[in-house]
Every structure is written in structure tokens, then in C-alpha cells.
Design a protein around this motif. Sequence first.
Motif, PDB file in Angstrom:
ATOM      1  N   GLU A   8      79.108 -36.277 -21.374  1.00  0.00           N
ATOM      2  CA  GLU A   8      78.625 -35.021 -21.942  1.00  0.00           C
ATOM      3  C   GLU A   8      77.122 -35.115 -22.245  1.00  0.00           C
ATOM      4  O   GLU A   8      76.365 -34.165 -22.013  1.00  0.00           O
ATOM      5  CB  GLU A   8      79.428 -34.696 -23.216  1.00  0.00           C
ATOM      6  CG  GLU A   8      79.019 -33.432 -23.946  1.00  0.00           C
ATOM      7  CD  GLU A   8      79.136 -32.156 -23.107  1.00  0.00           C
ATOM      8  OE1 GLU A   8      79.763 -32.185 -22.024  1.00  0.00           O
ATOM      9  OE2 GLU A   8      78.563 -31.133 -23.534  1.00  0.00           O
ATOM     10  N   LEU A  12      74.136 -32.888 -20.656  1.00  0.00           N
ATOM     11  CA  LEU A  12      73.166 -32.171 -21.487  1.00  0.00           C
ATOM     12  C   LEU A  12      71.730 -32.434 -21.048  1.00  0.00           C
ATOM     13  O   LEU A  12      70.876 -31.559 -21.111  1.00  0.00           O
ATOM     14  CB  LEU A  12      73.281 -32.665 -22.937  1.00  0.00           C
ATOM     15  CG  LEU A  12      74.150 -31.893 -23.902  1.00  0.00           C
ATOM     16  CD1 LEU A  12      74.077 -32.542 -25.276  1.00  0.00           C
ATOM     17  CD2 LEU A  12      73.689 -30.448 -23.986  1.00  0.00           C
ATOM     18  N   LEU A 191      68.018 -35.260 -27.065  1.00  0.00           N
ATOM     19  CA  LEU A 191      69.281 -34.582 -26.745  1.00  0.00           C
ATOM     20  C   LEU A 191      69.291 -33.179 -27.343  1.00  0.00           C
ATOM     21  O   LEU A 191      69.654 -32.210 -26.677  1.00  0.00           O
ATOM     22  CB  LEU A 191      70.460 -35.385 -27.297  1.00  0.00           C
ATOM     23  CG  LEU A 191      70.881 -36.591 -26.452  1.00  0.00           C
ATOM     24  CD1 LEU A 191      71.625 -37.593 -27.303  1.00  0.00           C
ATOM     25  CD2 LEU A 191      71.723 -36.141 -25.267  1.00  0.00           C
ATOM     26  N   ALA A 192      68.851 -33.082 -28.589  1.00  0.00           N
ATOM     27  CA  ALA A 192      68.783 -31.774 -29.256  1.00  0.00           C
ATOM     28  C   ALA A 192      67.750 -30.882 -28.578  1.00  0.00           C
ATOM     29  O   ALA A 192      67.977 -29.683 -28.381  1.00  0.00           O
ATOM     30  CB  ALA A 192      68.438 -31.958 -30.730  1.00  0.00           C
ATOM     31  N   SER A 194      66.671 -31.040 -25.415  1.00  0.00           N
ATOM     32  CA  SER A 194      67.162 -30.616 -24.106  1.00  0.00           C
ATOM     33  C   SER A 194      68.173 -29.495 -24.250  1.00  0.00           C
ATOM     34  O   SER A 194      68.131 -28.499 -23.535  1.00  0.00           O
ATOM     35  CB  SER A 194      67.859 -31.766 -23.390  1.00  0.00           C
ATOM     36  OG  SER A 194      66.975 -32.813 -23.192  1.00  0.00           O
ATOM     37  N   ASP A 195      69.082 -29.683 -25.207  1.00  0.00           N
ATOM     38  CA  ASP A 195      70.156 -28.713 -25.399  1.00  0.00           C
ATOM     39  C   ASP A 195      69.597 -27.359 -25.814  1.00  0.00           C
ATOM     40  O   ASP A 195      69.926 -26.332 -25.236  1.00  0.00           O
ATOM     41  CB  ASP A 195      71.113 -29.252 -26.470  1.00  0.00           C
ATOM     42  CG  ASP A 195      72.334 -28.368 -26.613  1.00  0.00           C
ATOM     43  OD1 ASP A 195      72.745 -27.758 -25.597  1.00  0.00           O
ATOM     44  OD2 ASP A 195      72.873 -28.284 -27.728  1.00  0.00           O
ATOM     45  N   GLU A 196      68.708 -27.365 -26.799  1.00  0.00           N
ATOM     46  CA  GLU A 196      68.225 -26.085 -27.315  1.00  0.00           C
ATOM     47  C   GLU A 196      67.176 -25.433 -26.436  1.00  0.00           C
ATOM     48  O   GLU A 196      67.192 -24.224 -26.222  1.00  0.00           O
ATOM     49  CB  GLU A 196      67.652 -26.276 -28.736  1.00  0.00           C
ATOM     50  CG  GLU A 196      67.188 -24.946 -29.310  1.00  0.00           C
ATOM     51  CD  GLU A 196      66.584 -25.070 -30.693  1.00  0.00           C
ATOM     52  OE1 GLU A 196      67.198 -25.735 -31.555  1.00  0.00           O
ATOM     53  OE2 GLU A 196      65.499 -24.491 -30.914  1.00  0.00           O
ATOM     54  N   GLN A 198      66.063 -26.501 -23.220  1.00  0.00           N
ATOM     55  CA  GLN A 198      66.187 -26.634 -21.760  1.00  0.00           C
ATOM     56  C   GLN A 198      64.895 -27.101 -21.100  1.00  0.00           C
ATOM     57  O   GLN A 198      64.494 -26.598 -20.045  1.00  0.00           O
ATOM     58  CB  GLN A 198      66.657 -25.304 -21.147  1.00  0.00           C
ATOM     59  CG  GLN A 198      68.053 -24.890 -21.606  1.00  0.00           C
ATOM     60  CD  GLN A 198      69.128 -25.810 -21.053  1.00  0.00           C
ATOM     61  OE1 GLN A 198      69.285 -25.946 -19.858  1.00  0.00           O
ATOM     62  NE2 GLN A 198      69.860 -26.466 -21.926  1.00  0.00           N
TER      63      GLN A 198
END
Length: 230
Positions: A8, A12, A191-192, A194-196, A198
Motif C-alpha cells: 500500500e 501511494l 508518504l503524507a 505524496s498522498d495529499e 500527488q
Amino acid sequence: MRNVLKEEMVRLLDIPAKPAGPVSANAMKVILLVGVNGSGKTTSIAKLAAAYKAEGRRVLLGAADTFRAAAIDQLKMWGDRVGVDVVAHQPGADPGAVVFDTLEAARSRGIDTVIIDTAGRLQTKHNLMDELKKIKKIAAKYEASHEVLLVIDATTGQNGLSQARSFAEATDVTGIVLSKLDGTSKGGIVLAISDELQIPIKYIGTGEKMDDIAPFDARSFVDAVFGEAV
Ligand SMILES: Nc1nc2c(ncn2[C@@H]2O[C@H](COP(=O)(O)OP(=O)(O)OP(=O)(O)O)[C@@H](O)[C@H]2O)c(=O)[nH]1
Ligand SMILES: [Mg+2]
């Protein structure tokens, strides 16, 4: 469980590169480095310059961090070491004028890769963030493949997300350089980010020397987060 989580995380981090726009394949590449104070912009520029030069590209650096005299000298020193020219003005000069001169020089000298240093700035200082918009606007007048790399220090915690939000709002950030991954920090904040937001992570910095840079690899990054790096 652990493997599911790892997959996962890799998913992400798998963010497609932003399109460089309708530019021809042999168009000049213009890379602007931005970030907070001390994140590793100037060092990353030296590393990128060395890597591009090794690929046979013609590289020119622009010293648009005119805020401190030492910043200009630092970039010139790296330019000497790497063996690439640096366009610089006096300390206190308008950074936009440096960008303009660098790109004019690049055009007349047949340069294919321009990398521009900018002053470190806190993401909460709106006037400085506006200055970035101005720099970007000047660069955008040149037909080129434009990249804006945000340098984030891997030791940064939650503030890294706030940095990424603000810089992405002020300018079109196309990628992240995660610096200082050679320390004890694993840089989990990306990670945060990239997720938020992009924004793809493009490179990692792994030391203070010219060749301490590598393309970002999601799988080995995630392995390292789990302490499984080889
Ligand atoms: N260990 C380690 N140190 C790094 C790395 N990248 C940069 N540094 C160090 O971090 C410090 C700041 O680096 P700079 O490149 O000057 O940072 P900057 O963002 O240009 O700083 P300002 O121009 O002051 O905003 C220097 O001592 C660098 O040697 C890295 O990947 N690993
Ligand atoms: Mg600097």
C-alpha cells in the motif's frame, strides 16, 4: 499484514510525473530548486549538475539566491568543483534578473540544462513566496521543459507537509528531492505529502558529496522505513 502495508505504501508513492507541456524533445531543461532554509537546495544542485554533466549535457547554474553573499560563493565553489559555469549578480540583486540573465546566457551558449538556486524561505512568509512566483513567471517565458524541485530534509516531521502545501500553492512543484536520508531519519513524511499533494519524489540525497544522490525508488524506500534496507 506487513506485506499488505508495504504494498500500500509503494502504491501511494507511485505518482506519475507531471507533463512538461508541449515542448520538443530537445528543448532546454530548466530546473528551479526551492525549499526552506538549510534543506539542501544548493548541495542538491551540485549533485544534479554533476549527474547531468556525466550524461553529457551542457549545464549552467544560476545563483538566484542573492540574499546572502555566502550563498553565491557556495554555488560558485560547487560550480568550480563540478566544472560548470555559474551566472551570478551582486548580493542583494533582484533574483528575477539573475534568472533572466541565466536563461539568456543559456540560450546564446547552446546550454541544454539550467539549474537555478533560490534563497531558503519559510513557507509562512508570504512576500518571499510571492517572489518565487515572480521567478517562475520569468523562467516560464522561455520555451523549455520546466521543473520545480522542492527539497525536503528527511529529518523534517509534520512540518514537511506544511512546507509542501505552501510551496505547491505558490509555484508549480513538479517533484521532491528528499535530502539527508543518510542520517537516522527515514523521511516517512513524504508518504503524507505524496498522498495529499500527488507530487512525485524524484531524488534522494544521501550525503554531502557531489555523487551522494540517487533516483527515488519507492520499494527500497519502503524497505528502509521498515528497517529492512540491505
Ligand atoms: N548528510 C547530508 N547532509 C546534507 C545533504 N544535503 C545537504 N546537506 C548538508 O546540509 C547543509 C545545508 O545544505 P545546503 O545545500 O547549503 O542547503 P540550502 O537549502 O541551500 O540552504 P540555504 O541556502 O541556507 O537555504 C549543508 O551542510 C550540506 O552539506 C544530504 O543529503 N545528506
Ligand atoms: Mg543554498
